[in-house]
Design a protein around this motif. Structure first.
Motif, PDB file in Angstrom:
ATOM      1  N   VAL A 169       0.820  -1.215   0.000  1.00 29.80           N
ATOM      2  CA  VAL A 169       0.000   0.000   0.000  1.00 29.80           C
ATOM      3  C   VAL A 169       0.853   1.263   0.000  1.00 29.80           C
ATOM      4  O   VAL A 169       0.521   2.232  -0.692  1.00 29.80           O
ATOM      5  N   GLU A 170       1.933   1.285   0.757  1.00 35.32           N
ATOM      6  CA  GLU A 170       2.694   2.529   0.888  1.00 35.32           C
ATOM      7  C   GLU A 170       3.175   3.097  -0.449  1.00 35.32           C
ATOM      8  O   GLU A 170       3.084   4.304  -0.651  1.00 35.32           O
ATOM      9  N   PRO A 171       3.640   2.290  -1.410  1.00 34.43           N
ATOM     10  CA  PRO A 171       3.997   2.886  -2.707  1.00 34.43           C
ATOM     11  C   PRO A 171       2.802   3.526  -3.413  1.00 34.43           C
ATOM     12  O   PRO A 171       2.953   4.487  -4.158  1.00 34.43           O
ATOM     13  N   ALA A 172       1.600   3.018  -3.155  1.00 36.23           N
ATOM     14  CA  ALA A 172       0.396   3.570  -3.775  1.00 36.23           C
ATOM     15  C   ALA A 172      -0.012   4.904  -3.165  1.00 36.23           C
ATOM     16  O   ALA A 172      -0.746   5.670  -3.784  1.00 36.23           O
ATOM     17  N   LEU A 173       0.456   5.197  -1.961  1.00 36.54           N
ATOM     18  CA  LEU A 173       0.071   6.442  -1.299  1.00 36.54           C
ATOM     19  C   LEU A 173       0.554   7.678  -2.050  1.00 36.54           C
ATOM     20  O   LEU A 173      -0.018   8.752  -1.906  1.00 36.54           O
ATOM     21  N   THR A 180       0.168   8.249  -5.162  1.00 41.35           N
ATOM     22  CA  THR A 180      -0.932   8.662  -6.036  1.00 41.35           C
ATOM     23  C   THR A 180      -2.257   8.781  -5.291  1.00 41.35           C
ATOM     24  O   THR A 180      -3.077   9.629  -5.626  1.00 41.35           O
ATOM     25  N   VAL A 181      -2.470   7.936  -4.290  1.00 37.17           N
ATOM     26  CA  VAL A 181      -3.722   7.945  -3.533  1.00 37.17           C
ATOM     27  C   VAL A 181      -3.813   9.177  -2.631  1.00 37.17           C
ATOM     28  O   VAL A 181      -4.884   9.749  -2.456  1.00 37.17           O
ATOM     29  N   ALA A 182      -2.692   9.562  -2.046  1.00 37.19           N
ATOM     30  CA  ALA A 182      -2.652  10.693  -1.113  1.00 37.19           C
ATOM     31  C   ALA A 182      -1.531  11.653  -1.497  1.00 37.19           C
ATOM     32  O   ALA A 182      -0.533  11.792  -0.779  1.00 37.19           O
ATOM     33  N   PRO A 183      -1.644  12.346  -2.636  1.00 32.68           N
ATOM     34  CA  PRO A 183      -0.532  13.162  -3.123  1.00 32.68           C
ATOM     35  C   PRO A 183      -0.158  14.337  -2.216  1.00 32.68           C
ATOM     36  O   PRO A 183       0.970  14.822  -2.283  1.00 32.68           O
ATOM     37  N   ASP A 184      -1.077  14.758  -1.358  1.00 36.56           N
ATOM     38  CA  ASP A 184      -0.785  15.889  -0.477  1.00 36.56           C
ATOM     39  C   ASP A 184      -0.308  15.448   0.904  1.00 36.56           C
ATOM     40  O   ASP A 184      -0.110  16.292   1.785  1.00 36.56           O
ATOM     41  N   ALA A 185      -0.138  14.155   1.097  1.00 35.36           N
ATOM     42  CA  ALA A 185       0.304  13.624   2.391  1.00 35.36           C
ATOM     43  C   ALA A 185       1.670  12.958   2.227  1.00 35.36           C
ATOM     44  O   ALA A 185       2.151  12.753   1.108  1.00 35.36           O
ATOM     45  N   GLN A 186       2.270  12.609   3.341  1.00 37.19           N
ATOM     46  CA  GLN A 186       3.502  11.834   3.304  1.00 37.19           C
ATOM     47  C   GLN A 186       3.138  10.416   2.857  1.00 37.19           C
ATOM     48  O   GLN A 186       2.122   9.872   3.298  1.00 37.19           O
ATOM     49  N   PRO A 187       3.928   9.789   1.993  1.00 39.10           N
ATOM     50  CA  PRO A 187       3.578   8.450   1.503  1.00 39.10           C
ATOM     51  C   PRO A 187       3.927   7.363   2.532  1.00 39.10           C
ATOM     52  O   PRO A 187       4.714   6.457   2.276  1.00 39.10           O
ATOM     53  N   THR A 188       3.330   7.495   3.701  1.00 38.85           N
ATOM     54  CA  THR A 188       3.549   6.525   4.767  1.00 38.85           C
ATOM     55  C   THR A 188       2.269   6.370   5.572  1.00 38.85           C
ATOM     56  O   THR A 188       1.493   7.329   5.721  1.00 38.85           O
ATOM     57  N   LEU A 189       2.051   5.187   6.101  1.00 33.03           N
ATOM     58  CA  LEU A 189       0.876   4.938   6.920  1.00 33.03           C
ATOM     59  C   LEU A 189       1.005   5.550   8.310  1.00 33.03           C
ATOM     60  O   LEU A 189       0.074   5.482   9.107  1.00 33.03           O
ATOM     61  N   ASP A 190       2.142   6.194   8.586  1.00 31.04           N
ATOM     62  CA  ASP A 190       2.315   6.933   9.834  1.00 31.04           C
ATOM     63  C   ASP A 190       1.639   8.295   9.761  1.00 31.04           C
ATOM     64  O   ASP A 190       1.473   8.963  10.778  1.00 31.04           O
ATOM     65  N   ASP A 191       1.268   8.729   8.565  1.00 26.99           N
ATOM     66  CA  ASP A 191       0.632  10.027   8.370  1.00 26.99           C
ATOM     67  C   ASP A 191      -0.891   9.844   8.369  1.00 26.99           C
ATOM     68  O   ASP A 191      -1.432   9.183   7.483  1.00 26.99           O
ATOM     69  N   PRO A 192      -1.601  10.417   9.352  1.00 30.72           N
ATOM     70  CA  PRO A 192      -3.064  10.267   9.398  1.00 30.72           C
ATOM     71  C   PRO A 192      -3.762  10.760   8.128  1.00 30.72           C
ATOM     72  O   PRO A 192      -4.788  10.205   7.729  1.00 30.72           O
ATOM     73  N   ALA A 193      -3.204  11.770   7.466  1.00 27.07           N
ATOM     74  CA  ALA A 193      -3.808  12.256   6.215  1.00 27.07           C
ATOM     75  C   ALA A 193      -3.709  11.195   5.119  1.00 27.07           C
ATOM     76  O   ALA A 193      -4.635  11.038   4.311  1.00 27.07           O
ATOM     77  N   ALA A 194      -2.610  10.453   5.078  1.00 19.92           N
ATOM     78  CA  ALA A 194      -2.453   9.388   4.085  1.00 19.92           C
ATOM     79  C   ALA A 194      -3.425   8.247   4.371  1.00 19.92           C
ATOM     80  O   ALA A 194      -4.018   7.680   3.449  1.00 19.92           O
ATOM     81  N   VAL A 195      -3.607   7.913   5.640  1.00 20.04           N
ATOM     82  CA  VAL A 195      -4.551   6.845   6.011  1.00 20.04           C
ATOM     83  C   VAL A 195      -5.974   7.255   5.640  1.00 20.04           C
ATOM     84  O   VAL A 195      -6.739   6.460   5.081  1.00 20.04           O
ATOM     85  N   ALA A 196      -6.342   8.513   5.922  1.00 21.68           N
ATOM     86  CA  ALA A 196      -7.681   8.998   5.557  1.00 21.68           C
ATOM     87  C   ALA A 196      -7.874   8.957   4.043  1.00 21.68           C
ATOM     88  O   ALA A 196      -8.953   8.577   3.564  1.00 21.68           O
ATOM     89  N   ALA A 197      -6.857   9.313   3.282  1.00 23.15           N
ATOM     90  CA  ALA A 197      -6.948   9.266   1.818  1.00 23.15           C
ATOM     91  C   ALA A 197      -7.083   7.822   1.338  1.00 23.15           C
ATOM     92  O   ALA A 197      -7.823   7.544   0.385  1.00 23.15           O
ATOM     93  N   ALA A 237     -13.901   1.091  10.577  1.00 20.32           N
ATOM     94  CA  ALA A 237     -12.674   1.011  11.380  1.00 20.32           C
ATOM     95  C   ALA A 237     -11.480   0.773  10.470  1.00 20.32           C
ATOM     96  O   ALA A 237     -11.614   0.223   9.380  1.00 20.32           O
ATOM     97  N   THR A 238     -10.325   1.189  10.959  1.00 24.21           N
ATOM     98  CA  THR A 238      -9.056   0.897  10.292  1.00 24.21           C
ATOM     99  C   THR A 238      -8.095   0.392  11.348  1.00 24.21           C
ATOM    100  O   THR A 238      -7.974   0.991  12.414  1.00 24.21           O
ATOM    101  N   ASP A 291       2.796  -4.961   9.417  1.00 23.24           N
ATOM    102  CA  ASP A 291       2.678  -4.931   7.961  1.00 23.24           C
ATOM    103  C   ASP A 291       1.255  -5.231   7.499  1.00 23.24           C
ATOM    104  O   ASP A 291       1.001  -5.340   6.314  1.00 23.24           O
ATOM    105  N   ASN A 292       0.323  -5.378   8.430  1.00 21.38           N
ATOM    106  CA  ASN A 292      -1.051  -5.723   8.081  1.00 21.38           C
ATOM    107  C   ASN A 292      -1.964  -4.512   8.179  1.00 21.38           C
ATOM    108  O   ASN A 292      -1.973  -3.800   9.171  1.00 21.38           O
ATOM    109  N   ILE A 293      -2.753  -4.323   7.127  1.00 23.58           N
ATOM    110  CA  ILE A 293      -3.723  -3.236   7.079  1.00 23.58           C
ATOM    111  C   ILE A 293      -5.098  -3.875   6.939  1.00 23.58           C
ATOM    112  O   ILE A 293      -5.313  -4.735   6.083  1.00 23.58           O
TER     113      ILE A 293
END
Length: 164
Positions: free
Chosen positions: A50-54, A56-73, A97-98, A103-105
């Protein structure tokens, strides 16, 4: 000489095993339909897929699942790109829920359908992370009344219908 050749082959197999352990990009979606009208959808992925997809999925956020904006996107992307119809009735889903665990989402959604004594058809359409992984494969298991049917989606797959 033969022992040396066997040693080299054995070393190559041991070193190649981690590379072969993850040859593709995949996810699992489980749809559970309750006779009372409740519908639950759970999407599961590996974070390293998933993180490489962030980007394009969340272009205005950091491409990491540590960023709440990326998770919301990501949650919004999954909601927008997963479409479900049960007996020709579009099911609107809401994020429930998320869970990010190592490594599991796991991202859960819930919805409701008109209660009915049975399900005849389920139509699924999805297109997660377009243009990111050419080998992305999403398995979708649909459960109704103790029966599970499976669909498989790859990039560019059309919507699919299963019958119960």
């Amino acid at each position: 000489m033969r022992r040396l050749a066997l040693g080299v082959v054995a070393a190559a197999v041991v070193l190649a095993t981690p590379v072969l352990a993850h040859r593709g990009h995949s996810g699992l979606t489980v749809v559970v339909i309750d006779a009372g009208g409740a519908v639950s959808v759970t999407h599961r992925f590996a974070a390293h897929d998933v993180e490489p997809a962030l980007v394009t999925v969340a272009p205005d956020a950091q491409p990491t699942l540590d960023d709440p904006a990326a998770v919301a996107a990501l949650e919004e992307h999954l909601d927008r790109r997963f479409r479900l119809e049960i007996d020709d009735e579009r099911i609107d889903l809401s994020h429930a829920a998320t869970d990010l665990a190592g490594d599991n989402i796991r991202v859960d959604y819930s919805g409701n359908r008109t209660p009915a004594p049975r399900v005849r058809s389920v139509r699924v359409d999805l297109d997660f992370f377009p243009g990111v992984h050419d080998d992305q494969e999403q398995q979708v298991n649909v459960r109704w009344a103790g029966v599970t049917r499976t669909l498989v989606f790859r990039p560019g797959s059309a919507a699919q219908t299963i019958w119960f």
